[in-house]
Design an enzyme around this catalytic site. Structure first.
Site, short mmCIF file in Angstrom:
data_model
loop_
_atom_site.label_atom_id
_atom_site.label_comp_id
_atom_site.label_asym_id
_atom_site.label_seq_id
_atom_site.Cartn_x
_atom_site.Cartn_y
_atom_site.Cartn_z
CD GLN A 101 -14.05 -5.04 -2.44
OE1 GLN A 101 -14.09 -3.90 -2.52
NE2 GLN A 101 -12.60 -5.44 -2.59
CG HIS A 116 -1.81 -1.05 1.34
ND1 HIS A 116 -1.86 -1.80 2.66
CD2 HIS A 116 -2.80 -1.43 0.87
CE1 HIS A 116 -2.68 -2.88 2.47
NE2 HIS A 116 -3.54 -2.48 1.25
CB SER A 151 -1.64 -10.21 0.79
OG SER A 151 -3.16 -10.27 1.43
P1 AMP Z 1 -6.64 -3.66 -0.50
O1 AMP Z 1 -6.40 -2.74 0.79
O2 AMP Z 1 -6.03 -5.26 -0.36
O3 AMP Z 1 -7.74 -3.39 -1.06
O4 AMP Z 1 -5.38 -3.10 -1.53
C1 AMP Z 1 -5.49 -1.48 -1.68
C2 AMP Z 1 -4.54 -1.23 -2.79
O5 AMP Z 1 -3.21 -2.02 -2.64
C3 AMP Z 1 -4.95 -2.38 -4.16
O6 AMP Z 1 -4.75 -1.29 -5.33
C4 AMP Z 1 -4.08 -3.46 -4.26
O7 AMP Z 1 -3.73 -3.98 -5.53
C5 AMP Z 1 -2.77 -2.71 -3.70
N1 AMP Z 1 -1.82 -3.73 -3.20
C6 AMP Z 1 -2.11 -4.62 -2.43
N2 AMP Z 1 -0.98 -5.57 -2.02
C7 AMP Z 1 0.01 -5.04 -2.85
C8 AMP Z 1 1.52 -5.35 -2.89
N3 AMP Z 1 2.01 -6.39 -2.44
N4 AMP Z 1 1.94 -4.66 -3.99
C9 AMP Z 1 1.45 -3.76 -4.72
N5 AMP Z 1 0.29 -3.21 -4.49
C10 AMP Z 1 -0.59 -3.80 -3.66
#
Ligand code: AMP
Length: 282
Positions: free
Chosen positions: A61, A37, A185
């Site tokens: 979602q 993030h 993640s």
């Molecule tokens: P999320 O909080 O999982 O909804 O992710 C928010 C944003 O962060 C989304 O655009 C994800 O694709 C991005 N994101 C999550 N994990 C990663 C990662 N390991 N590398 C780059 N971007 C990420």
């Protein structure tokens, strides 16, 4: 950094800057932030005058039986990280603020959202399209940043932003990984020590694909079997999908003679992990 929970307030605060010609950058997230993030936030900080980050765990979602209720949260820590990263506004609306009584609208993106996670998680990308449309309408950023970790999500967002003539440039950012290769993640927190070891099978499987390509292999089924067997050899894993697709259309490729995306979704213990890699074929 100012924390905002109301849509009307976010409009008032952010519009002031837009009206005087400031560039607004936006990073939507579901919180429980990590370096993945923060890489988006850093890029957003570099390219814009005002940086807005949202934290919203979007119920629409998540499917029945998924992890909406137990999705990890730590707003205090997240706010401190964002403050340190030079964020101007943190937007954290409640579910009621985003979906008040009487809410009735759906958004559906066909084609690009049909396969991969779209098949395993019916309705997931409708929920993503809905919340991202709402967030882009609320913040009205010049640019919004998304990770290629969620590759299909990025393609779906690019599709509806173009289709609906939304005035935001969508920027895709590379996957950030732990030093051993595991893609960062928020859901990695679900893994115990043994599962954490097994989780490496996703990113490590890419090496077998490179090896097969170097050996001249072009058959999808051959390489798919190698990857699937490698993953299955790891305890606590259950494959959701292993797919070789066109990086633009996300349709399955017939052979490995052109650039392709290997997209993986694997349950490791209770965590459903996704990863992907684009393979360039000379
Ligand atoms: P999320 O909080 O999982 O909804 O992710 C928010 C944003 O962060 C989304 O655009 C994800 O694709 C991005 N994101 C999550 N994990 C990663 C990662 N390991 N590398 C780059 N971007 C990420």
């Amino acid at each position: 950094m100012k924390i905002i929970t109301k849509i009307s307030e976010s409009r008032d605060e952010i519009n002031v800057f837009r009206c005087v010609g400031k560039r607004i950058g936006f990073v939507p997230t579901m919180g429980y932030l990590h370096e993945g993030h923060l890489s988006l936030v850093k890029k957003c900080r570099e390219e814009n005058d005002i940086v807005v980050v949202s934290i919203f765990v979007n119920p629409t979602q998540f499917g029945a039986g998924e992890d909406f209720e137990r999705y990890p949260k730590d707003l205090k820590k997240d706010a401190a990280l964002l403050q340190g990263a030079g964020v101007d506004f943190l937007f954290t609306p409640s579910v009621e603020e985003m979906y008040p009584e009487g809410f009735s609208t759906a958004i559906s993106v066909s084609g690009i959202s049909d396969g991969l996670c779209g098949s395993s998680r019916p309705g997931h990308f409708d929920g993503v399209a809905l919340v991202v449309t709402k967030l882009l309408n609320i913040i009205m950023p010049h640019k919004a940043y998304f990770g290629m970790k969620d590759y299909q999500q990025l393609q779906v967002i690019k599709r509806f932003v173009a289709d609906l003539n939304m005035n935001t440039k969508i920027i895709g950012m590379p996957i950030i990984r732990e030093t051993d290769g595991l893609a960062l993640s928020s859901r990695n927190i679900y893994l115990n020590a043994d599962e954490r070891k097994s989780a490496l099978c996703l990113s490590r499987s890419f090496a077998f694909v490179y090896e097969a390509l170097e050996g001249g292999e072009t058959e999808v089924s051959e390489v798919k079997t190698i990857v699937e067997n490698f993953i299955k050899d790891h305890p606590h894993t259950r494959i959701d999908y292993v797919q070789f697709v066109d990086p633009e259309t996300l349709k399955p490729v017939k052979d490995l003679t052109k650039d392709f995306l290997l997209a993986l979704a694997v349950y490791v213990g209770k965590a459903r992990l996704i990863d992907n890699n684009i393979f360039k074929v000379m």
